[in-house]
Design a protein around this motif. Structure first.
Motif, PDB file in Angstrom:
ATOM      1  N   ASN A  73       0.818  -1.223   0.000  1.00  7.85           N
ATOM      2  CA  ASN A  73       0.000   0.000   0.000  1.00  7.85           C
ATOM      3  C   ASN A  73       0.846   1.265   0.000  1.00  7.85           C
ATOM      4  O   ASN A  73       0.459   2.293   0.559  1.00  7.85           O
ATOM      5  CB  ASN A  73      -0.989   0.012   1.169  1.00  7.85           C
ATOM      6  N   PHE A  74       1.989   1.189  -0.635  1.00  5.06           N
ATOM      7  CA  PHE A  74       2.912   2.317  -0.749  1.00  5.06           C
ATOM      8  C   PHE A  74       3.712   2.090  -2.024  1.00  5.06           C
ATOM      9  O   PHE A  74       4.059   0.957  -2.349  1.00  5.06           O
ATOM     10  CB  PHE A  74       3.846   2.355   0.466  1.00  5.06           C
ATOM     11  N   LEU A  75       3.999   3.168  -2.740  1.00  2.00           N
ATOM     12  CA  LEU A  75       4.796   3.039  -3.957  1.00  2.00           C
ATOM     13  C   LEU A  75       5.821   4.159  -4.042  1.00  2.00           C
ATOM     14  O   LEU A  75       5.472   5.339  -3.991  1.00  2.00           O
ATOM     15  CB  LEU A  75       3.894   3.079  -5.204  1.00  2.00           C
ATOM     16  N   ASP A 121      18.952 -15.306  -2.335  1.00  2.00           N
ATOM     17  CA  ASP A 121      17.757 -16.102  -2.055  1.00  2.00           C
ATOM     18  C   ASP A 121      16.696 -15.343  -1.261  1.00  2.00           C
ATOM     19  O   ASP A 121      15.674 -15.920  -0.894  1.00  2.00           O
ATOM     20  CB  ASP A 121      18.083 -17.428  -1.346  1.00  2.00           C
ATOM     21  N   GLY A 122      16.934 -14.054  -0.994  1.00  3.22           N
ATOM     22  CA  GLY A 122      15.943 -13.240  -0.301  1.00  3.22           C
ATOM     23  C   GLY A 122      14.757 -12.928  -1.205  1.00  3.22           C
ATOM     24  O   GLY A 122      14.865 -12.981  -2.437  1.00  3.22           O
ATOM     25  N   ILE A 123      13.637 -12.612  -0.582  1.00  2.00           N
ATOM     26  CA  ILE A 123      12.401 -12.343  -1.325  1.00  2.00           C
ATOM     27  C   ILE A 123      11.943 -10.909  -1.107  1.00  2.00           C
ATOM     28  O   ILE A 123      11.907 -10.432   0.029  1.00  2.00           O
ATOM     29  CB  ILE A 123      11.288 -13.329  -0.900  1.00  2.00           C
ATOM     30  N   LEU A 124      11.602 -10.247  -2.201  1.00  2.00           N
ATOM     31  CA  LEU A 124      11.002  -8.916  -2.171  1.00  2.00           C
ATOM     32  C   LEU A 124       9.536  -9.072  -2.555  1.00  2.00           C
ATOM     33  O   LEU A 124       9.214  -9.657  -3.598  1.00  2.00           O
ATOM     34  CB  LEU A 124      11.709  -7.973  -3.147  1.00  2.00           C
ATOM     35  N   PHE A 125       8.660  -8.572  -1.686  1.00  2.00           N
ATOM     36  CA  PHE A 125       7.221  -8.652  -1.906  1.00  2.00           C
ATOM     37  C   PHE A 125       6.674  -7.228  -1.957  1.00  2.00           C
ATOM     38  O   PHE A 125       6.848  -6.451  -1.019  1.00  2.00           O
ATOM     39  CB  PHE A 125       6.559  -9.433  -0.764  1.00  2.00           C
ATOM     40  N   ILE A 126       6.018  -6.895  -3.062  1.00  2.00           N
ATOM     41  CA  ILE A 126       5.414  -5.574  -3.232  1.00  2.00           C
ATOM     42  C   ILE A 126       3.948  -5.767  -3.592  1.00  2.00           C
ATOM     43  O   ILE A 126       3.618  -6.540  -4.489  1.00  2.00           O
ATOM     44  CB  ILE A 126       6.110  -4.757  -4.346  1.00  2.00           C
ATOM     45  N   GLU A 127       3.079  -5.057  -2.884  1.00  2.00           N
ATOM     46  CA  GLU A 127       1.640  -5.081  -3.185  1.00  2.00           C
ATOM     47  C   GLU A 127       1.105  -3.670  -2.998  1.00  2.00           C
ATOM     48  O   GLU A 127       1.169  -3.111  -1.902  1.00  2.00           O
ATOM     49  CB  GLU A 127       0.916  -6.026  -2.225  1.00  2.00           C
ATOM     50  N   THR A 128       0.609  -3.084  -4.088  1.00  2.00           N
ATOM     51  CA  THR A 128       0.073  -1.736  -3.970  1.00  2.00           C
ATOM     52  C   THR A 128      -0.934  -1.466  -5.087  1.00  2.00           C
ATOM     53  O   THR A 128      -1.235  -2.330  -5.897  1.00  2.00           O
ATOM     54  CB  THR A 128       1.204  -0.691  -3.918  1.00  2.00           C
ATOM     55  N   TYR A 129      -1.430  -0.267  -5.105  1.00  2.00           N
ATOM     56  CA  TYR A 129      -2.536   0.103  -5.983  1.00  2.00           C
ATOM     57  C   TYR A 129      -2.064   0.379  -7.409  1.00  2.00           C
ATOM     58  O   TYR A 129      -0.937   0.796  -7.638  1.00  2.00           O
ATOM     59  CB  TYR A 129      -3.250   1.330  -5.417  1.00  2.00           C
ATOM     60  N   MET A 130      -2.998   0.167  -8.347  1.00  2.00           N
ATOM     61  CA  MET A 130      -2.696   0.418  -9.750  1.00  2.00           C
ATOM     62  C   MET A 130      -3.844   1.202 -10.398  1.00  2.00           C
ATOM     63  O   MET A 130      -4.935   1.281  -9.841  1.00  2.00           O
ATOM     64  CB  MET A 130      -2.456  -0.904 -10.481  1.00  2.00           C
ATOM     65  N   ILE A 144     -12.088   0.799 -12.421  1.00  2.00           N
ATOM     66  CA  ILE A 144     -12.935   0.305 -11.335  1.00  2.00           C
ATOM     67  C   ILE A 144     -12.643   0.991  -9.992  1.00  2.00           C
ATOM     68  O   ILE A 144     -13.438   0.931  -9.067  1.00  2.00           O
ATOM     69  CB  ILE A 144     -12.804  -1.232 -11.202  1.00  2.00           C
ATOM     70  N   ASN A 145     -11.507   1.674  -9.887  1.00  2.00           N
ATOM     71  CA  ASN A 145     -11.110   2.306  -8.632  1.00  2.00           C
ATOM     72  C   ASN A 145     -12.165   3.297  -8.142  1.00  2.00           C
ATOM     73  O   ASN A 145     -12.639   4.130  -8.905  1.00  2.00           O
ATOM     74  CB  ASN A 145      -9.773   3.029  -8.787  1.00  2.00           C
ATOM     75  N   GLU A 146     -12.510   3.195  -6.863  1.00  6.68           N
ATOM     76  CA  GLU A 146     -13.525   4.075  -6.279  1.00  6.68           C
ATOM     77  C   GLU A 146     -12.947   5.269  -5.536  1.00  6.68           C
ATOM     78  O   GLU A 146     -13.647   6.233  -5.279  1.00  6.68           O
ATOM     79  CB  GLU A 146     -14.399   3.269  -5.306  1.00  6.68           C
ATOM     80  N   LYS A 147     -11.681   5.194  -5.163  1.00 10.94           N
ATOM     81  CA  LYS A 147     -11.068   6.308  -4.436  1.00 10.94           C
ATOM     82  C   LYS A 147     -11.006   7.526  -5.356  1.00 10.94           C
ATOM     83  O   LYS A 147     -10.765   7.385  -6.556  1.00 10.94           O
ATOM     84  CB  LYS A 147      -9.653   5.917  -3.987  1.00 10.94           C
ATOM     85  N   GLN A 169      -1.874  -4.544  -7.516  1.00 10.72           N
ATOM     86  CA  GLN A 169      -0.898  -5.345  -8.232  1.00 10.72           C
ATOM     87  C   GLN A 169       0.104  -5.839  -7.199  1.00 10.72           C
ATOM     88  O   GLN A 169       0.457  -5.099  -6.279  1.00 10.72           O
ATOM     89  CB  GLN A 169      -0.210  -4.453  -9.278  1.00 10.72           C
ATOM     90  N   CYS A 170       0.537  -7.086  -7.321  1.00  8.78           N
ATOM     91  CA  CYS A 170       1.567  -7.563  -6.402  1.00  8.78           C
ATOM     92  C   CYS A 170       2.560  -8.432  -7.153  1.00  8.78           C
ATOM     93  O   CYS A 170       2.255  -9.015  -8.187  1.00  8.78           O
ATOM     94  CB  CYS A 170       0.962  -8.315  -5.220  1.00  8.78           C
TER      95      CYS A 170
END
Length: 191
Positions: A107-109, A124-133, A137-140, A183-184
């Motif tokens: 929720n940050f970009l 072998d580390g993992i980067l996980f990103i999940e934020t808005y696109m 359809i977006n209501e905000k 999107q993640c």
């Protein structure tokens, strides 16, 4: 510290109590966490720490970074010994290289931060990103496009030195204030 951003976020957390309520962690993170080999994690723009708390309960040593003292005070008051809260301006913060088994940013970009986060992963580390696109359809109310991803944009940040473990574009769940497309991506650093 970007005083304007600090004031904005402290005010937001103070005025919208919903933002400080206990929330479930990201469902996508729950699936990815099982693939992490070590236990040192970094939560970028953690807010009140829904994902930091989940990781701490799974035995991770978590550094939770945010610009809002209000949010970090709420997280810190929960008393997790394996969560270290740090009040930082991410525009200036130097992320240590080769230091983390898992880095999450939800929720940050900040597109400029993604290469720095990639470098902060151990092999072998993992980067996980999940934020808005962007999506019709977006209501905000209209957001600054600098803070919304384009279709499939997250894939463009990673070369062959990363393995894509998961990628998805989906509608957020009912726990958020507005219906928004998200999107993640989860990538593993191969070298």
């Amino acid at each position: 510290m970007a005083q304007k951003d600090k004031i904005k976020w402290d005010k937001k957390y103070t005025e919208i109590s919903f933002l400080l309520e206990d929330k479930l962690p990201s469902e996508k993170l729950i699936k990815i966490e099982k693939n992490v080999k070590g236990k040192k994690a970094l939560d970028i723009a953690s807010g009140a720490g829904r994902n930091s708390i989940y990781l701490a309960k799974k035995g991770f040593e978590v550094e939770a970074l945010d610009i809002s003292k209000v949010a970090l005070d709420v997280l810190n008051a929960k008393g997790f010994e394996n969560i270290t809260c740090k009040l930082v301006d991410l525009d200036e913060y130097k992320v240590p290289k080769n230091s983390y088994d898992l880095i999450i940013m939800t929720n940050f970009l900040d597109r400029n931060l993604i290469p720095k986060l990639s470098n902060a992963l151990k092999k072998d580390g993992i980067l996980f990103i999940e934020t808005y696109m962007e999506d019709k359809i977006n209501e905000k109310p209209p957001s600054n496009s600098n803070f919304l991803l384009k279709k499939e944009e997250l894939k463009t940040f990673f070369d062959e030195s990363f393995e894509i473990l998961d990628y998805d574009e989906f509608l957020n769940d009912d726990s958020e204030l507005f219906k928004m497309k998200k999107q993640c991506i989860a990538v593993r650093k191969m070298v």
